[in-house]
Write an enzyme that holds these catalytic residues in place. Structure first.
Site, short mmCIF file in Angstrom:
data_model
loop_
_atom_site.label_atom_id
_atom_site.label_comp_id
_atom_site.label_asym_id
_atom_site.label_seq_id
_atom_site.Cartn_x
_atom_site.Cartn_y
_atom_site.Cartn_z
N LYS A 117 0.95 -5.03 9.50
CA LYS A 117 1.06 -4.86 8.03
C LYS A 117 2.11 -5.80 7.47
CE LYS A 117 3.61 -1.43 6.29
NZ LYS A 117 4.66 -1.89 5.35
N ASN A 118 3.28 -5.83 8.11
CA ASN A 118 4.41 -6.58 7.55
C ASN A 118 4.33 -8.08 7.79
OD1 ASN A 118 5.32 -4.24 6.49
ND2 ASN A 118 6.88 -3.89 8.05
N CYS A 176 13.30 3.72 -3.69
CA CYS A 176 12.33 4.07 -2.64
C CYS A 176 12.91 5.25 -1.86
CB CYS A 176 12.16 2.84 -1.75
SG CYS A 176 11.43 3.16 -0.15
N ARG A 233 17.24 -0.18 -2.04
CA ARG A 233 16.46 -1.41 -1.77
C ARG A 233 16.47 -2.40 -2.94
NH1 ARG A 233 11.07 0.10 1.47
NH2 ARG A 233 11.32 -2.04 2.21
N ASP A 259 12.12 0.66 11.69
CA ASP A 259 10.79 1.23 11.47
C ASP A 259 10.29 2.02 12.67
OD1 ASP A 259 9.55 -1.62 9.53
OD2 ASP A 259 10.88 0.02 9.03
N ARG A 311 -0.98 3.99 4.42
CA ARG A 311 -0.42 2.71 3.98
C ARG A 311 -0.21 1.75 5.14
NH1 ARG A 311 4.80 2.90 0.88
NH2 ARG A 311 4.29 0.69 1.08
#
Ligand code: EPZ
Length: 425
Positions: free
Chosen positions: A22-23, A116, A121, A308, A400
């Site tokens: 994803k990133n 968030c 952030r 993460d 997501r």
């Protein structure tokens, strides 16, 4: 709204393929804005976030088409540079269009992402860097408005924090700038190297890949890309931790073990048996029926232990033989999963940015709530290890960032399904 239901206590077994990251997909999709024409991106994960990024591209005038995990992106008709609040509020990474739009169009208007669940952030490093490249940046009505009267100008930029998306935004802005940019204390996550390699394939001149000093010699134009997304190391880590937490034995495939070194070192320290192949990692329980050992972690920028994978590691440590200390140094509010893990019987004490996790004999199923993407995956891991039934609500967070989660876990023998959440009157 949907919820996940898990009948826990089953040992996970077998193989699971890892999807594209994803990133990496998000910045690589944004980078196509830098060159007019038809780009091809391969191994793109089908996630809520990649779909949101493509929707934003569509809003800018870009055409795109999915064909399995290949996305064709045509940026010929890009016509304006505004990323509206309605889209940005659903995904902060939308801010990644700022650099490429400023470089390609000389103008970008992007909604500020706002707060968030895991932390404030801010994006001041993105804006400060763009100003150093000669752009004019104004914050107005919740938007950042970037304009340039001429090409961006190469500059020396020092990032006070090795921010991942700030590094990505500034590299994308600098590739079309006049002159050379030196980006110091740059982040060096594998997703950034994936972006740098894509840009070099488009004709960019960048030195220092995989290091914290990137030297970008600006060029006047770039050509469309044909590039593959790297495997998702966070998804890979999540499945390894899920298999380990159930006392199972399994192999993740289509991954890059070299991107998982910090995690693999901790899993070995916990007594788990880890075997690495070229694109596979196998995890087995500790030998001779030994109990899982408690291990401490401190989250750090890459190649340190990834933030993460902090929540997922904590879920594993709730089942270890002693106390483990988990320190979160990247985000100031990334223990939202603790209260939910405690509902499953975990013993965890928090003191500032440190959690003290005392291992227990076992967890018991309960109703819990997801708060953010990675916190929710730690609840899935705990639910799989727990006896009885666990129900996780607000699972849109999971969609997501995890492709075909229910299908993949079922393939490993988990008893898990999605159900409509009853409306609460
Ligand atoms: C990226 O977010 C990832 N997101 C995050 O993954 C990941 O947790 C994070 O990097 C750290 O590894 C994407 O790549 C899309 P940062 P990013 O800027 O770039 C501070 C997931 O679960 N900071 O590296 O937003 C910031 O507050 C997500 O997939 C400033 O102070 O993270 C934080 O404390 C969650 N000013 C630290 O730097 C700035 O201008 C690191 O954040 C920018 C950041």
């Amino acid at each position: 709204m949907d919820k996940l239901v898990i009948e826990g206590g089953k040992k996970l077994q077998g193989e699971v393929p890892i999807s594209g990251a994803k990133n990496a997909a998000l910045p690589l999709i944004a980078a196509t804005l830098l060159a007019p024409g038809v780009h091809v991106l391969r191994n793109v994960p089908d996630l809520r976030d990649t779909r949101t990024m493509l929707k934003l591209m569509g809003h800018l005038g870009v055409e795109y088409r999915w064909d399995g995990d290949v996305v064709t992106v045509d940026t010929t008709k890009l016509h304006h540079g505004e990323a509206p609040y309605e889209l940005v509020k659903t995904m902060r990474a939308s801010v990644l269009v700022l650099g490429p739009l400023a470089a390609r169009l000389g103008a970008a208007r992007v909604s500020l992402p706002g707060g968030c669940a895991i932390g404030a952030r801010p994006i001041e490093l993105h804006i400060k860097g763009l100003k150093q490249l000669g752009a004019r940046c104004r914050l107005e009505n919740g938007y950042v408005d970037v304009t340039t009267t001429k090409r961006l100008q190469g500059a020396e930029i020092y990032l006070t924090v090795p921010s991942v998306t700030a590094t990505e935004n500034l590299v994308m802005a600098a590739v079309l700038a006049e002159g050379t940019t030196v980006l110091k204390n740059a982040a060096k996550e594998p997703e950034i190297t994936n972006l740098v390699d894509m840009l070099i394939g488009m004709g960019a001149q960048i030195e220092g890949r995989e290091s914290d000093v990137l030297i970008i010699h600006g060029v006047s134009q770039l050509r469309p890309a044909d590039c593959a997304i790297i495997p998702d190391r966070i998804e890979a880590g999540t499945y390894l931790l899920a298999i380990a937490a159930t006392g199972g034995e399994g192999t993740i495939t289509h991954c890059n073990p070299g991107h998982l070194l910090a995690l693999l070192e901790k899993l070995r320290a916990a007594g788990l048996v880890i075997e690495e192949g070229k694109t596979t990692v196998t995890v087995r329980p500790p030998v001779l029926g030994k109990k899982l050992g408690s291990v401490d972690i401190i989250t750090r920028p890459y190649p340190g232990y990834p933030t993460d994978l902090q929540a997922q590691f904590m879920a594993l440590m709730t089942l270890a033989d002693n106390e483990s200390i988990i320190k979160e140094t990247i985000f100031e509010n990334r223990f939202m999963h603790v209260a939910e893990l405690q509902r499953l019987g975990a013993v965890i004490r928090i003191d500032g940015n440190t959690a003290f996790v005392t291992g227990t004999m076992g967890l018991a199923g309960a109703k819990v709530m997801a708060t953010d993407l990675r916190a929710s995956s730690s609840l899935v891991i705990a639910g799989l290890a727990a006896s009885g039934r666990t129900e996780i609500s607000r699972i849109y967070h999971l969609e997501r960032g995890y492709e075909r989660l229910v299908e993949k876990l079922s393939g490993l023998g988990a008893v898990i399904w999605k159900e409509k959440e009853e409306e609460v009157m």
